[in-house]
Design an enzyme around this catalytic site. Structure first.
Site, PDB file in Angstrom:
ATOM      1  N   ASN A   9       0.934  -1.234   0.064  1.00 32.77           N
ATOM      2  CA  ASN A   9      -0.049  -0.055   0.160  1.00 32.77           C
ATOM      3  C   ASN A   9       0.873   1.371  -0.034  1.00 32.77           C
ATOM      4  OD1 ASN A   9      -1.824   2.003   0.532  1.00 32.77           O
ATOM      5  ND2 ASN A   9      -2.384   1.309   2.663  1.00 32.77           N
ATOM      6  N   TRP A  10       0.968   1.877  -1.170  1.00 34.39           N
ATOM      7  CA  TRP A  10       1.923   3.038  -1.316  1.00 34.39           C
ATOM      8  C   TRP A  10       1.110   4.345  -0.367  1.00 34.39           C
ATOM      9  CZ3 TRP A  10       4.849   3.789  -6.686  1.00 34.39           C
ATOM     10  CH2 TRP A  10       5.481   2.598  -6.837  1.00 34.39           C
ATOM     11  N   LYS A  11       0.242   4.330  -0.355  1.00 31.29           N
ATOM     12  CA  LYS A  11      -0.834   5.448   0.517  1.00 31.29           C
ATOM     13  C   LYS A  11      -0.487   6.470  -0.313  1.00 31.29           C
ATOM     14  CE  LYS A  11      -0.125   3.056   4.774  1.00 31.29           C
ATOM     15  NZ  LYS A  11       0.252   3.197   6.388  1.00 31.29           N
ATOM     16  N   HIS A  93      -9.465   0.550   5.632  1.00 29.83           N
ATOM     17  CA  HIS A  93      -8.150   0.867   6.112  1.00 29.83           C
ATOM     18  C   HIS A  93      -8.418   1.789   7.171  1.00 29.83           C
ATOM     19  CE1 HIS A  93      -3.808   2.020   6.820  1.00 29.83           C
ATOM     20  NE2 HIS A  93      -3.417   0.891   5.992  1.00 29.83           N
ATOM     21  N   GLU A  95      -6.782   4.187   8.302  1.00 24.29           N
ATOM     22  CA  GLU A  95      -6.600   5.757   8.012  1.00 24.29           C
ATOM     23  C   GLU A  95      -7.893   6.027   7.341  1.00 24.29           C
ATOM     24  OE1 GLU A  95      -1.942   4.698   7.569  1.00 24.29           O
ATOM     25  OE2 GLU A  95      -2.931   5.215   5.939  1.00 24.29           O
ATOM     26  N   GLU A 163      -4.676  -5.461  10.803  1.00 14.37           N
ATOM     27  CA  GLU A 163      -3.754  -4.237  10.884  1.00 14.37           C
ATOM     28  C   GLU A 163      -4.024  -3.624  12.342  1.00 14.37           C
ATOM     29  OE1 GLU A 163      -1.898  -2.724   6.965  1.00 14.37           O
ATOM     30  OE2 GLU A 163      -3.783  -1.743   7.300  1.00 14.37           O
ATOM     31  N   GLY A 169       3.048   1.655  11.078  1.00 16.58           N
ATOM     32  CA  GLY A 169       4.016   2.875  10.745  1.00 16.58           C
ATOM     33  C   GLY A 169       4.528   3.417  12.372  1.00 16.58           C
ATOM     34  N   SER A 209       3.938  -2.564  10.453  1.00 14.76           N
ATOM     35  CA  SER A 209       5.430  -2.368  10.636  1.00 14.76           C
ATOM     36  C   SER A 209       6.015  -3.722  10.028  1.00 14.76           C
ATOM     37  CB  SER A 209       5.575  -2.072  11.878  1.00 14.76           C
ATOM     38  OG  SER A 209       5.036  -0.681  12.398  1.00 14.76           O
ATOM     39  N   GLY A 230       3.214  -1.231   4.283  1.00 10.46           N
ATOM     40  CA  GLY A 230       2.964   0.256   4.028  1.00 10.46           C
ATOM     41  C   GLY A 230       4.450   0.586   3.341  1.00 10.46           C
ATOM     42  N   GLY A 231       5.284   1.521   4.188  1.00  5.16           N
ATOM     43  CA  GLY A 231       6.348   2.080   3.767  1.00  5.16           C
ATOM     44  C   GLY A 231       7.409   1.115   3.062  1.00  5.16           C
TER      45      GLY A 231
END
Length: 253
Positions: A9-11, A93, A95, A163, A169, A209, A230-231
């Site tokens: 997920n590049w967000k 998600h 977020e 999640e 994160g 994470s 994610g990241g």
């Protein structure tokens, strides 16, 4: 047997120049032993799908509107995602639930739209730190599963991603026992609601994470069929290491 899935997920990250990471990833995993999915911002769905054409990498969206079309400025429909080359869409998600006040019924409506457009839904569930500390995790997860997942899904059209909000994160991860407890619970609830066929064929991903240094131990946990990353999915080298760890993990199902 469930085929494992590495999803990224590049967000709200990525420009056209970042598609070089896609090229590097497809070159590194020409014939992967797992499914690979990247979900970039909407602006990059079409060019990413074009860049990944002929490879094993699938492209997905990060959200969709529940309506097929209409006066919804700034939104994107499930049909538009499919038209741009997406095959999956992330829904619910944390977020989105927090930043846009999305509730389970909103996620379910979006999931129905996604299914109608032929997309596979990656539906996210997860508890906050306060809910974890209050020992309410399974109650929260159970409510999200019941409220967010529509009827009529199959093991092909549904992926569930656990999640824990407090781990996204932050660099923190639950213990392996905590991950296993939730994933086993999700599997049990899916089998109870949809029957053994759908319940056992639906892939359950862990997200929060996930990085190359902890991926292998997480993938060895019961009912962990992959990861929603994610990241670490923004860089081909990092995501490739996670994919490699998933390929080496024991097959479940």
């Amino acid at each position: 047997m469930r085929k494992k899935l590495a999803a990224g997920n590049w967000k709200m990250n990525g420009l056209k120049a970042n598609l070089a990471e896609v090229t590097a990833l497809t070159e590194a995993h020409g014939a992967p032993g797992v499914d690979i999915l990247l979900c970039p911002p909407a602006t990059l769905i079409a060019p990413m799908a074009a860049a990944a054409e002929g490879s094993a990498l699938a492209t997905g969206g990060q959200d969709c509107h529940a309506a097929a079309s209409g006066a919804h400025t700034g939104d994107i429909s499930a049909a538009m995602l499919a038209d741009a080359g997406a095959t999956h869409v992330i829904l619910g998600h944390s977020e989105r639930r927090q930043d846009h006040d999305e509730h389970n019924e909103d996620v379910r409506a979006k999931a129905n739209a996604a299914l109608e457009a032929g997309l596979t839904c990656v539906i996210c569930v997860g508890e906050s730190e306060a809910e974890r500390d209050a020992s309410n995790t399974l109650d929260i997860i159970g409510g999200q599963l019941s409220g967010s997942i529509p009827d009529g899904v199959t093991g092909h059209s549904l992926v569930v991603a656990y999640e824990p909000i407090w781990a996204i994160g932050t660099g923190r991860t639950p213990t392996l026992d905590q991950i296993g407890e939730v994933h086993d619970f999700i599997r049990m609830r899916l089998e109870r609601r949809f029957g053994a066929g759908v319940g056992r064929s639906t892939r359950i991903l862990y997200g929060g994470s996930v990085k190359p240094s902890n991926a292998a131990e997480i993938f060895a946990v019961s009912n962990v069929d992959g990861a929603l990353v994610g990241g670490a999915s923004l860089k081909a080298a990092d995501f490739s290491a996670i994919i490699t760890a998933l390929e080496a993990a024991p097959t479940q199902g």
